[in-house]
Scaffold this active site. Structure first.
Site, short mmCIF file in Angstrom:
data_model
loop_
_atom_site.label_atom_id
_atom_site.label_comp_id
_atom_site.label_asym_id
_atom_site.label_seq_id
_atom_site.Cartn_x
_atom_site.Cartn_y
_atom_site.Cartn_z
N GLU A 115 0.81 -1.23 0.00
CA GLU A 115 0.00 0.00 0.00
C GLU A 115 0.84 1.27 0.00
O GLU A 115 0.65 2.17 0.84
CB GLU A 115 -0.99 -0.02 1.18
CG GLU A 115 -2.03 -1.10 1.00
CD GLU A 115 -3.23 -1.01 1.93
OE1 GLU A 115 -3.14 -0.33 2.96
OE2 GLU A 115 -4.25 -1.63 1.61
N GLU B 116 -5.37 -8.44 -1.49
CA GLU B 116 -6.15 -8.26 -0.26
C GLU B 116 -7.58 -7.93 -0.63
O GLU B 116 -7.81 -7.05 -1.48
CB GLU B 116 -5.62 -7.12 0.61
CG GLU B 116 -4.42 -7.46 1.44
CD GLU B 116 -4.01 -6.35 2.38
OE1 GLU B 116 -4.88 -5.60 2.87
OE2 GLU B 116 -2.79 -6.23 2.63
C1 BGP Z 1 -4.67 -2.89 4.49
C2 BGP Z 1 -3.39 -3.42 5.03
C3 BGP Z 1 -3.51 -4.59 5.91
C4 BGP Z 1 -4.85 -4.78 6.60
C5 BGP Z 1 -6.04 -4.35 5.81
C6 BGP Z 1 -7.34 -4.29 6.57
O1 BGP Z 1 -4.62 -1.52 4.55
O2 BGP Z 1 -2.45 -3.72 4.04
O3 BGP Z 1 -2.37 -4.61 6.72
O4 BGP Z 1 -4.87 -4.55 7.92
O5 BGP Z 1 -5.84 -3.15 5.15
O6 BGP Z 1 -7.42 -3.09 7.28
P1 BGP Z 1 -7.83 -3.00 8.78
O7 BGP Z 1 -6.97 -3.99 9.50
O8 BGP Z 1 -7.57 -1.64 9.18
O9 BGP Z 1 -9.26 -3.36 8.81
#
Ligand code: BGP
Length: 488
Positions: free
Chosen positions: A201, A384
């Protein structure tokens, strides 16, 4: 409808949210180790000490990160809870966790390597063998269980010393340290790993936790990301040379930005915000900044610190595939406030939301897959996607998570349509996060994503027992039928 046999199905995790063992195996402190827990109302913070001895906490919520005050040194405070220290203890449960993933028929597993486990301060000449051995056993077990490792080299964190001495990604020294770290991984794992992500990201990182910078203003941020893009390009060029056949991506937080109305002013505002996301991707996919970069630098008052050779460096390391996280879409108009490059804007009356307020938009996934495939004419990889929800487990740790099944079914159908009807070349899909772990944005355990429930609460209490939710068997069937069961 069925996806090809070569399609990669799996799950994704990040070390500081999953692993724990922060002071074991010779691991050094990492920037996220200073980040407290939080929740929707109380943002996470970086705890610090000032030269006069007083302590404090600076908001660290990702794109909304506050700067650390002048002279502040991050420190650990006794009465705070730091989720990365234990996370969900994958460090001691790794074998069981990998077997659970393989039990769902997954053939790829995306995970990140903790830089400070390999180079505890980032500055050593030789790597920490115990750290390398830890990941080596994970890679070997993945292969033995039929899963390709997909490695994130830098998932939003770096060794504390690099942040302290060099202001993290503000400095070119950090580029050299990163390249040495990447090279160490390539040399050790070259025969076993094909898929690499240089950064996670990169379009959403900001501030201390993810970039190691003490300030978080635009000038600091854009210069830090310039250095990250140079580091990525150098690693890609090196990786290609050392590992013929290796494939490199960088991951971008990606979503659709819909115009709030068809008023030309709203559509134009949407286009301007959208461009900021492409700023990073265009540069790294094409090997040079897009023409509109100048307009962004000017608008935001950025003075990019170019050095001789930077253009050649960027040109020498374009990425092989474009990879994204996709969770939601956004709506933006001329008067929308609080819209970042990645998220925010106004609500969308046509879409339901998750309990954390993220609009649920499967068709948006099909939209972006088409858009990226058309724009770069290279494969895409969804690394993701998932739904953070409140899960209520029974005494056996079972959760009837039909809402998660609905979310994933709709998104996977959209992905399949993009591939099979629209002709998008998609390498694979790694769901976030197959086993419950700590939320990045809020630091909670309550925001769960997994097919596997982990018995632990927001403060780290619990047995850490892993148990299968309803979605576990459902996903195993989806993968076994290569998506065909989604349409029954
Ligand atoms: C993205 C990241 C992850 C993960 C995901 C979900 O931004 O790469 O590390 O955590 O989002 O977000 P969150 O955990 O804030 O719900």
């Amino acid at each position: 409808m069925q996806l090809p046999e070569t399609f990669l199905w799996g799950g994704a995790t990040a070390d500081f949210q999953f692993e724990g063992g922060y002071d074991e195996g010779g691991r050094g402190l990492s920037t996220h180790d200073f980040e407290t827990d939080g929740n929707q109302e109380n943002p996470r913070g970086i705890t610090y000490r000032l030269p006069n001895g007083t302590t404090g906490r600076a908001r660290s919520s990702f794109f909304f990160a506050d700067p650390l005050p002048q002279g502040a040194v991050p420190c650990l405070l006794e009465d705070e809870y730091y989720p990365s220290h234990k996370a969900v203890d994958h460090y001691h449960h790794w074998r069981e966790d990998l077997e659970l993933l393989a039990g769902m028929n997954m053939n790829v597993y995306r995970f990140s390597i903790c830089w400070s486990r390999i180079f505890p301060t980032g500055l050593e000449d030789t790597p920490n063998e115990e750290g390398l051995a830890f990941y080596e056993q994970i890679i070997d077990a993945c292969l033995e269980l039929g899963m390709q490792p997909l490695i994130t080299i830098h998932h939003d964190e770096l060794p504390f010393e690099l942040a302290q001495k060099y202001d993290g990604w503000s400095s070119r020294t950090t580029i050299d340290c990163y390249v040495r770290y990447a090279l160490t991984l390539f040399e050790r794992f070259c025969t076993r790993v094909t898929y690499w992500l240089t950064f996670n990201e990169i379009n959403a990182v900001r501030g201390y936790a993810s970039c190691g910078t003490h300030a978080s203003d635009n000038n600091t941020h854009y210069n830090a990301v310039h250095n990250m893009m140079l580091a990525s390009a150098r690693a890609v060029a090196l990786g290609h040379k050392l590992m013929p056949g290796s494939l490199f991506g960088t991951m971008y937080a990606f979503s659709v930005f819909y115009p709030a109305t068809c008023r030309p002013e709203d559509v134009f505002a949407q286009m301007q915000k959208r461009r900021q996301t492409f700023y990073y991707m265009d540069t790294m996919m094409r090997g040079h900044y897009p023409a509109f970069a100048r307009e962004i630098w000017q608008q935001k008052g950025i003075e990019l610190r170019w050095e001789e050779g930077d253009e050649d460096t960027l040109a020498a390391g374009p990425l092989d595939f474009v990879s994204i996280s996709y969770y939601r879409s956004n709506t933006i108009g001329a008067s929308s406030e609080r819209a970042t490059e990645v998220m925010g804007g106004e609500g969308n009356p046509h879409l339901p939301t998750t309990p954390w307020g993220w609009p649920i938009d499967p068709l948006g996934l099909r939209y972006v897959l088409n858009e990226l495939s058309d724009r770069y004419e290279r494969p895409v990889f969804v690394v993701e996607n998932g739904m953070g929800a409140v899960d209520v487990a029974d005494e056996h740790g079972y959760v009837a998570d039909d809402y998660r099944i609905d979310y994933l079914r709709d998104h996977l159908r959209a992905l399949m349509q993009a591939v099979l009807e629209d002709g998008v070349n998609c390498l694979g899909y790694t769901m976030w996060a197959p086993i419950d772990l700590v939320s990045l944005s809020t630091g909670e355990m309550a925001k769960r994503y997994g097919f596997v429930y982990v018995d632990m609460d927001d403060k780290g209490n619990g047995t850490l027992r892993r148990s299968k939710k309803k979605s576990y068997a459902w996903m195993a069937q989806v993968i076994a039928t290569r998506g065909a069961s989604l349409w029954k």
